[in-house]
Write a protein that holds these residues in place. Sequence first.
Motif, PDB file in Angstrom:
ATOM      1  N   PRO B 236       0.840  -1.204   0.000  1.00 51.80           N
ATOM      2  CA  PRO B 236       0.000   0.000   0.000  1.00 51.80           C
ATOM      3  C   PRO B 236       0.874   1.251   0.000  1.00 51.80           C
ATOM      4  CG  PRO B 236       0.033  -0.977   2.172  1.00 51.80           C
ATOM      5  CD  PRO B 236       0.775  -1.922   1.271  1.00 51.80           C
ATOM      6  N   PRO B 237       0.346   2.372  -0.489  1.00 52.83           N
ATOM      7  CA  PRO B 237       1.126   3.614  -0.457  1.00 52.83           C
ATOM      8  C   PRO B 237       1.359   4.072   0.971  1.00 52.83           C
ATOM      9  CG  PRO B 237      -1.106   4.043  -1.165  1.00 52.83           C
ATOM     10  CD  PRO B 237      -0.978   2.548  -1.077  1.00 52.83           C
ATOM     11  N   ALA B 238       2.425   4.806   1.111  1.00 48.76           N
ATOM     12  CA  ALA B 238       2.808   5.255   2.455  1.00 48.76           C
ATOM     13  C   ALA B 238       1.811   6.283   2.956  1.00 48.76           C
ATOM     14  CB  ALA B 238       4.208   5.856   2.412  1.00 48.76           C
ATOM     15  N   ASP B 239       1.381   6.074   4.158  1.00 45.76           N
ATOM     16  CA  ASP B 239       0.542   7.120   4.744  1.00 45.76           C
ATOM     17  C   ASP B 239       1.394   7.954   5.684  1.00 45.76           C
ATOM     18  OD1 ASP B 239      -0.034   5.167   7.295  1.00 45.76           O
ATOM     19  OD2 ASP B 239      -0.442   4.208   5.382  1.00 45.76           O
ATOM     20  N   LEU B 240       0.948   9.150   5.786  1.00 45.18           N
ATOM     21  CA  LEU B 240       1.735  10.119   6.548  1.00 45.18           C
ATOM     22  C   LEU B 240       1.707   9.780   8.026  1.00 45.18           C
ATOM     23  CD1 LEU B 240       0.512  13.265   4.673  1.00 45.18           C
ATOM     24  CD2 LEU B 240       2.773  12.255   4.543  1.00 45.18           C
ATOM     25  N   ASP B 241       2.851   9.850   8.559  1.00 47.45           N
ATOM     26  CA  ASP B 241       2.970   9.623   9.983  1.00 47.45           C
ATOM     27  C   ASP B 241       2.218  10.734  10.721  1.00 47.45           C
ATOM     28  OD1 ASP B 241       5.878   9.034  12.136  1.00 47.45           O
ATOM     29  OD2 ASP B 241       3.726   8.670  12.371  1.00 47.45           O
ATOM     30  N   PRO B 242       1.285  10.407  11.573  1.00 46.50           N
ATOM     31  CA  PRO B 242       0.527  11.474  12.251  1.00 46.50           C
ATOM     32  C   PRO B 242       1.422  12.387  13.076  1.00 46.50           C
ATOM     33  CG  PRO B 242       0.018   9.313  13.163  1.00 46.50           C
ATOM     34  CD  PRO B 242       0.816   9.078  11.931  1.00 46.50           C
ATOM     35  N   LEU B 243       2.493  11.864  13.598  1.00 43.73           N
ATOM     36  CA  LEU B 243       3.400  12.709  14.375  1.00 43.73           C
ATOM     37  C   LEU B 243       4.035  13.774  13.500  1.00 43.73           C
ATOM     38  CD1 LEU B 243       4.940  13.163  17.058  1.00 43.73           C
ATOM     39  CD2 LEU B 243       6.691  11.632  16.198  1.00 43.73           C
ATOM     40  N   ILE B 244       4.448  13.355  12.309  1.00 44.71           N
ATOM     41  CA  ILE B 244       5.063  14.319  11.392  1.00 44.71           C
ATOM     42  C   ILE B 244       4.058  15.371  10.971  1.00 44.71           C
ATOM     43  CG2 ILE B 244       6.058  14.550   9.085  1.00 44.71           C
ATOM     44  CD1 ILE B 244       7.344  11.820   9.531  1.00 44.71           C
ATOM     45  N   ILE B 245       2.830  14.929  10.719  1.00 39.53           N
ATOM     46  CA  ILE B 245       1.801  15.885  10.307  1.00 39.53           C
ATOM     47  C   ILE B 245       1.571  16.924  11.405  1.00 39.53           C
ATOM     48  CG2 ILE B 245      -0.652  16.139   9.785  1.00 39.53           C
ATOM     49  CD1 ILE B 245      -0.519  13.388   8.460  1.00 39.53           C
TER      50      ILE B 245
END
Lengths: 181, 521
Positions: B236-245
């Motif tokens: 699956p495509p990488a989802d954004l790390d919530p911490l980084i967001i």
Amino acid sequence: SSGLLALLLMVLELSRPSLPSPLKPICDLRVLNHFIKEARDAEAAMKVCREGCLLSESVTVPQTRVDFEVWENKNASEQALEVQSGLWLLQQALNLLRASVTNTQLHSYIDSCINNLLSLSGVLGTLNLQEYSPPTSTTGLEGTWIVSSPTELLQVHLNFLRGKVRLLLLSAQACQQHDVS
Amino acid sequence: MTYDYLRRLLAVHVVLCTIGGAHVVQGARDFEKKVSMLLHEESKNPKCFAESRKDLTCFWEENEKAGSVDQYSFVYKYQNDRSESKCPLKAFHLTSGRKLYVCHLNQTQLFVQMDIEVNRDGHLIHNRSLLIESTFLLDPPANVTVSNGAKPGQVNISWIPPPVKYMDDSMMYEVFYSPMDSHIGKVEVARASSELVLRGLQPATRYKVQVRVNLDGVSYSGYWSAWSDPVFILTPPADLDPLIISLSVIISFIFLVLSLTMLVSHRRYLLKKVWPTIPTPENKFQGLFTIYGGDFQKWLGHTDGDLWQSPNVFYPEEGPSPLEVLSELPVSPLLQCPPLPPKGCRVPQEVKTEMDMGPSLQREDSTQSEDWTTKSHDHWLMERLQALQQHPIPYSQESQDTYVTLSHNNNEDVQDSIPVENVPLEVLFTSRKESESPSDLGSGSGQLSSQSSFEYSNQEWAHKPPGYTYMAVADSGVSMDYSSMNRLEDIGRVPVFTHEYKNDIALRRAFVTRQHHVHNY
């Protein structure tokens, strides 16, 4: 006198030596794997030995062959008996080898093999197998043969552990009920 | 009924044969694979392998000149056996043209040494001792399934081990995985387990996964099986790390607040830089734009005497005002000077007598103060221009550049007639007075390069009321730089000139004009 008899019976009952509680079966094959590896090392060391590695006399050793058609047709007690008698024979043979070999390097290998066989007997004891009573004489025993070279002896020792002993541990009743790790 | 029965039997038979045939074909293919693999890996002859606990297959290769199968014999004996046994041989033809002789046993003894001899016409050609439990060559794992794991970059793999009893815990597996577009892959090992989790996979990538099996070598050993058929999976495509967001949001918010604070605190400065106020001369020319709509002539007509009579309004400090040189005008079109745009016509200011003042950018003052002289000046100047055109000066008439020279002159006849404050701009003719001009210049006046210049007679000047010479010049190179001499209050209210007038006056600080030198042209 009946009161005395009753008292006596009660005292005897209390002092009766209790049966040993059944030990937890050792079903982990990693123990056996370790023994097999050490037996392999001993055989390899014996192969390259040139001096001081002789058997003083011929010894009786168990048959190591496993014909699965035949093996699977045997019941558990028959299999257990084969393994137990074979282990006993090997113990006698290794003791003789230890006494015969003068090469000090091989002594450590043979010593570890002897210790491993004793441990294996203990492991088999936890499997709730029938009691084994060793024979008085080993000549003409069924399922045995005679070797005269130390290399052959250690080969037999190794093959026996890898074959019959392992199969017995795998299929032991006691181990089927528990989680085999 | 018998016919029906026979027909049904035939149908079943055909079906079974087809299935069996397919199986046989598949089995033959697998056999060929294993044979070719062993021919490559095993050096001893005959080559033997066990596919299960109870069978053994041995073979060897012969060239085209080999005899018939009857010439060969395969004999084996287990250790401690009293007699040896014989194995029936079969011959196969390989695609390379070579022959293969195969012995297959369906009942074997493990954990005991086996001695093999191969004879051809009674002569020993091959012999070998082996332990059958060390020659396992299993089929590859079946039903390899892959699925995406719980975390990104993880893939779960599972398979069915080869169906061999008592040997599950002795098996080890190798999992090979690589991206579809790359030949470089990784190998992971799994022991005694029929599943594995791969980690560290790239997102949104298509992977190829293969598995093979071997025995671990403790009790049993053998050769690596063939790789299983490849299985593919798309990660699956990488989802954004919530911490980084969340960190990015916080940082951008802080940055925004800081920049807003900066903008607010420096808004005036930034506004000036981004949207500078365009100076307009409105405050100096009262009513010029509001009443007269920018018509300078009209405005001049209405504000004649007021400003002239109170020069102090505009010169609170002192009199002199700067010379203003206007933008370029060609020599010929100079005939029509008025009504030129303000840039085209300028009124020279009083020459400063004191250098520290320097000429200031107050042309609007001068225009206001000599309104009534403008028109007469215009006519006079036109006459002069016409004269100039008829008698071109020796050099560079074509030049568009006109320069104005301020010079110090000691002519006595001139000195008395003109008041100091009203000493007008003096213009030098360079052609005849060139020899003198250096001396004039050397006396301390400012000098620009001059390519053409005007001259007006002193007498003419004397007739006129003290005022300011109105002169239209063409220049494209003259620049005035009054930045260092501007009065402080004028900054921001004074229009910005398009051309800078650079002269030496300010630099030398020796400019004194008490007289103007007039030469008759």
